[in-house]
Design a protein around this motif. Structure first.
Motif, PDB file in Angstrom:
ATOM      1  N   GLY A  12      29.123  19.901  50.073  1.00 11.46           N
ATOM      2  CA  GLY A  12      29.130  20.058  48.511  1.00 11.46           C
ATOM      3  C   GLY A  12      27.707  19.983  47.996  1.00 11.46           C
ATOM      4  O   GLY A  12      27.525  20.968  47.042  1.00 11.46           O
ATOM      5  N   LEU A  13      26.690  19.138  48.184  1.00 20.50           N
ATOM      6  CA  LEU A  13      25.550  19.149  47.725  1.00 20.50           C
ATOM      7  C   LEU A  13      24.950  20.583  48.172  1.00 20.50           C
ATOM      8  O   LEU A  13      24.045  21.072  47.317  1.00 20.50           O
ATOM      9  N   ASN A  14      24.993  20.855  49.311  1.00 20.77           N
ATOM     10  CA  ASN A  14      24.388  22.258  49.752  1.00 20.77           C
ATOM     11  C   ASN A  14      24.774  23.377  49.032  1.00 20.77           C
ATOM     12  O   ASN A  14      24.072  24.022  48.606  1.00 20.77           O
ATOM     13  N   THR A  15      25.984  23.574  48.806  1.00 23.88           N
ATOM     14  CA  THR A  15      26.652  24.709  48.378  1.00 23.88           C
ATOM     15  C   THR A  15      26.400  24.742  46.597  1.00 23.88           C
ATOM     16  O   THR A  15      26.549  25.773  46.165  1.00 23.88           O
ATOM     17  N   ALA A  16      26.047  23.385  46.072  1.00 28.14           N
ATOM     18  CA  ALA A  16      25.940  23.374  44.650  1.00 28.14           C
ATOM     19  C   ALA A  16      24.314  24.000  44.385  1.00 28.14           C
ATOM     20  O   ALA A  16      24.042  24.089  43.085  1.00 28.14           O
ATOM     21  N   LEU A  17      23.466  24.031  45.402  1.00 26.61           N
ATOM     22  CA  LEU A  17      22.160  24.431  45.141  1.00 26.61           C
ATOM     23  C   LEU A  17      22.618  25.882  44.514  1.00 26.61           C
ATOM     24  O   LEU A  17      23.000  26.658  45.097  1.00 26.61           O
ATOM     25  N   SER A  18      21.521  26.249  43.782  1.00 22.39           N
ATOM     26  CA  SER A  18      21.354  27.643  43.209  1.00 22.39           C
ATOM     27  C   SER A  18      20.639  28.502  44.134  1.00 22.39           C
ATOM     28  O   SER A  18      19.935  28.027  44.877  1.00 22.39           O
ATOM     29  N   SER A  19      20.594  29.777  44.216  1.00 24.83           N
ATOM     30  CA  SER A  19      19.924  30.848  45.184  1.00 24.83           C
ATOM     31  C   SER A  19      18.566  30.339  44.961  1.00 24.83           C
ATOM     32  O   SER A  19      17.788  30.422  45.933  1.00 24.83           O
ATOM     33  N   GLU A  20      18.089  30.130  43.828  1.00 24.86           N
ATOM     34  CA  GLU A  20      16.555  30.137  43.499  1.00 24.86           C
ATOM     35  C   GLU A  20      16.201  28.703  44.360  1.00 24.86           C
ATOM     36  O   GLU A  20      15.065  28.623  44.723  1.00 24.86           O
ATOM     37  N   GLN A  21      16.867  27.602  44.060  1.00 23.98           N
ATOM     38  CA  GLN A  21      16.710  26.360  44.357  1.00 23.98           C
ATOM     39  C   GLN A  21      16.670  26.480  46.161  1.00 23.98           C
ATOM     40  O   GLN A  21      15.616  25.851  46.771  1.00 23.98           O
ATOM     41  N   ARG A  22      17.467  27.083  46.420  1.00 26.77           N
ATOM     42  CA  ARG A  22      17.899  27.254  48.103  1.00 26.77           C
ATOM     43  C   ARG A  22      16.302  27.906  48.530  1.00 26.77           C
ATOM     44  O   ARG A  22      15.856  27.932  49.831  1.00 26.77           O
ATOM     45  N   GLU A  23      16.256  29.256  47.943  1.00 28.77           N
ATOM     46  CA  GLU A  23      15.164  29.992  48.428  1.00 28.77           C
ATOM     47  C   GLU A  23      13.671  29.237  48.267  1.00 28.77           C
ATOM     48  O   GLU A  23      12.883  29.164  49.093  1.00 28.77           O
ATOM     49  N   GLU A  24      13.465  28.271  47.231  1.00 27.38           N
ATOM     50  CA  GLU A  24      12.184  27.515  47.061  1.00 27.38           C
ATOM     51  C   GLU A  24      12.378  26.535  48.225  1.00 27.38           C
ATOM     52  O   GLU A  24      11.385  26.433  48.850  1.00 27.38           O
ATOM     53  N   LEU A  25      13.417  25.776  48.166  1.00 27.42           N
ATOM     54  CA  LEU A  25      13.331  24.657  49.348  1.00 27.42           C
ATOM     55  C   LEU A  25      13.110  25.212  50.644  1.00 27.42           C
ATOM     56  O   LEU A  25      12.281  24.616  51.340  1.00 27.42           O
ATOM     57  N   SER A  26      13.839  26.450  50.982  1.00 26.00           N
ATOM     58  CA  SER A  26      13.902  26.837  52.346  1.00 26.00           C
ATOM     59  C   SER A  26      12.161  27.074  52.683  1.00 26.00           C
ATOM     60  O   SER A  26      11.517  27.071  53.795  1.00 26.00           O
ATOM     61  N   VAL A  45       9.375  30.069  70.170  1.00 26.75           N
ATOM     62  CA  VAL A  45      10.305  29.326  69.277  1.00 26.75           C
ATOM     63  C   VAL A  45      11.577  29.555  69.186  1.00 26.75           C
ATOM     64  O   VAL A  45      11.947  30.790  69.011  1.00 26.75           O
ATOM     65  N   ALA A  46      12.485  28.608  69.131  1.00 26.82           N
ATOM     66  CA  ALA A  46      14.051  28.706  69.207  1.00 26.82           C
ATOM     67  C   ALA A  46      13.926  28.463  67.628  1.00 26.82           C
ATOM     68  O   ALA A  46      13.766  27.421  66.910  1.00 26.82           O
ATOM     69  N   LEU A  47      14.859  29.117  66.866  1.00 26.87           N
ATOM     70  CA  LEU A  47      15.446  29.276  65.411  1.00 26.87           C
ATOM     71  C   LEU A  47      16.831  29.367  65.573  1.00 26.87           C
ATOM     72  O   LEU A  47      17.482  29.333  66.520  1.00 26.87           O
ATOM     73  N   PHE A  48      17.566  29.408  64.451  1.00 24.08           N
ATOM     74  CA  PHE A  48      18.622  29.829  64.327  1.00 24.08           C
ATOM     75  C   PHE A  48      19.124  30.687  62.947  1.00 24.08           C
ATOM     76  O   PHE A  48      18.292  30.939  62.172  1.00 24.08           O
ATOM     77  N   ALA A  49      20.189  31.304  63.187  1.00 23.07           N
ATOM     78  CA  ALA A  49      20.661  32.199  62.031  1.00 23.07           C
ATOM     79  C   ALA A  49      21.255  31.275  61.177  1.00 23.07           C
ATOM     80  O   ALA A  49      22.325  30.636  61.492  1.00 23.07           O
ATOM     81  N   SER A  50      20.894  31.138  59.744  1.00 18.24           N
ATOM     82  CA  SER A  50      21.381  30.276  58.856  1.00 18.24           C
ATOM     83  C   SER A  50      22.814  30.456  58.249  1.00 18.24           C
ATOM     84  O   SER A  50      22.986  31.679  58.055  1.00 18.24           O
ATOM     85  N   LEU A  51      23.773  29.586  58.067  1.00 12.86           N
ATOM     86  CA  LEU A  51      24.896  29.784  57.385  1.00 12.86           C
ATOM     87  C   LEU A  51      24.684  29.457  55.935  1.00 12.86           C
ATOM     88  O   LEU A  51      23.538  29.149  55.470  1.00 12.86           O
ATOM     89  N   LYS A  52      25.642  29.620  54.960  1.00 11.80           N
ATOM     90  CA  LYS A  52      25.244  29.873  53.553  1.00 11.80           C
ATOM     91  C   LYS A  52      24.998  28.411  53.054  1.00 11.80           C
ATOM     92  O   LYS A  52      24.435  28.294  51.926  1.00 11.80           O
ATOM     93  N   ASP A  53      25.179  27.268  53.924  1.00  7.13           N
ATOM     94  CA  ASP A  53      24.947  26.096  53.034  1.00  7.13           C
ATOM     95  C   ASP A  53      23.633  25.268  54.242  1.00  7.13           C
ATOM     96  O   ASP A  53      23.550  24.137  53.946  1.00  7.13           O
ATOM     97  N   GLU A  54      23.033  26.217  54.648  1.00  2.25           N
ATOM     98  CA  GLU A  54      21.634  25.533  55.592  1.00  2.25           C
ATOM     99  C   GLU A  54      20.308  26.348  54.908  1.00  2.25           C
ATOM    100  O   GLU A  54      20.653  27.556  54.310  1.00  2.25           O
ATOM    101  N   PRO A  55      19.204  25.866  55.200  1.00  5.25           N
ATOM    102  CA  PRO A  55      17.945  26.432  54.914  1.00  5.25           C
ATOM    103  C   PRO A  55      18.016  27.846  55.164  1.00  5.25           C
ATOM    104  O   PRO A  55      18.405  28.020  56.386  1.00  5.25           O
ATOM    105  N   LEU A  56      17.332  28.692  54.485  1.00  9.86           N
ATOM    106  CA  LEU A  56      17.359  30.022  54.654  1.00  9.86           C
ATOM    107  C   LEU A  56      16.274  30.295  55.869  1.00  9.86           C
ATOM    108  O   LEU A  56      15.053  30.011  55.774  1.00  9.86           O
ATOM    109  N   THR A  57      16.977  30.864  57.046  1.00 10.03           N
ATOM    110  CA  THR A  57      15.981  31.271  57.818  1.00 10.03           C
ATOM    111  C   THR A  57      15.608  32.724  57.981  1.00 10.03           C
ATOM    112  O   THR A  57      14.526  32.837  58.925  1.00 10.03           O
ATOM    113  N   ALA A  58      15.929  33.359  57.239  1.00  5.50           N
ATOM    114  CA  ALA A  58      15.827  35.039  57.309  1.00  5.50           C
ATOM    115  C   ALA A  58      14.336  35.191  57.342  1.00  5.50           C
ATOM    116  O   ALA A  58      13.668  36.242  57.993  1.00  5.50           O
ATOM    117  N   PRO A  59      13.655  34.441  56.139  1.00  2.00           N
ATOM    118  CA  PRO A  59      12.282  34.939  56.110  1.00  2.00           C
ATOM    119  C   PRO A  59      11.224  34.288  57.255  1.00  2.00           C
ATOM    120  O   PRO A  59      10.397  35.144  57.685  1.00  2.00           O
TER     121      PRO A  59
END
Length: 178
Positions: A12-26, A45-59
């Motif tokens: 709930g807390l993760n999905t409540a983040l705005s896209s701007e907050q998520r991008e900045e924190l990530s 380096v092992a990474l993961f493809a993020s889900l919508k409630d996880e820190p953005l890994t694409a960048p």
């Protein structure tokens, strides 16, 4: 709180983040990971493809794949394996709706130097609560696995304590974007 209650609260807390907050924190989270000496030394380096409630890994995937061998997880039955990251061959309908690499170039556990570990919640000491299937705990406890483990989460996912099991594997460092 129980593991189930913590998972529900954090989602709930993760999905409540705005896209701007998520991008900045990530960006802060993965910049912190990049500054770790273990990351600088790492070749694989092992990474993961993020889900919508996880820190953005694409960048980070895009940036890190220019200078490091990047491997991503793929769930196969009840185990997880890591394969070379190739953006052109990612399967967007992998297990649990997670984008996964094709099973072409397997990376053995002992080849990984640095691993980014997602979690639902962490303690400051590095204990981790995952999504409940145990894939990461099983992988991190394999014979031959020796990589530096960096947990990633949003600042609100760092909690005082977590219910722990004997098989839970802590991370070596927590990157939370503070």
């Amino acid at each position: 709180m129980t593991k189930t209650e913590i998972r529900k609260q954090m989602k709930g807390l993760n999905t409540a983040l705005s896209s701007e907050q998520r991008e900045e924190l990530s960006a802060r989270i993965f910049n912190e990971a990049e500054r770790l000496p273990a990351f600088a030394r790492a070749k694989v380096v092992a990474l993961f493809a993020s889900l919508k409630d996880e820190p953005l890994t694409a960048p980070a995937l895009e940036r890190w794949s220019r200078s490091k061998r990047i491997v991503l997880p793929r769930v196969e039955g009840d185990i997880m394996r890591f394969y070379d990251y190739d953006p052109a061959s990612m399967n967007d309908s992998g297990s649990f709706g997670i984008s996964e690499p094709e099973a072409t170039a397997l990376c053995r556990p002992e080849e990984i130097d640095f691993i980014i570990v997602p979690g639902v919640a962490f303690t400051a000491a590095g204990m981790r609560l995952g999504r409940g299937k145990g894939f990461y705990d099983k992988y991190l406890s394999q014979p031959g696995f020796r990589a530096f483990k960096a947990g990633v989460c949003y600042p609100h996912q760092v909690v005082e304590e977590l219910p722990a099991d004997p098989f839970d594997v802590p991370v070596d460092h927590l990157c939370c974007g503070r």
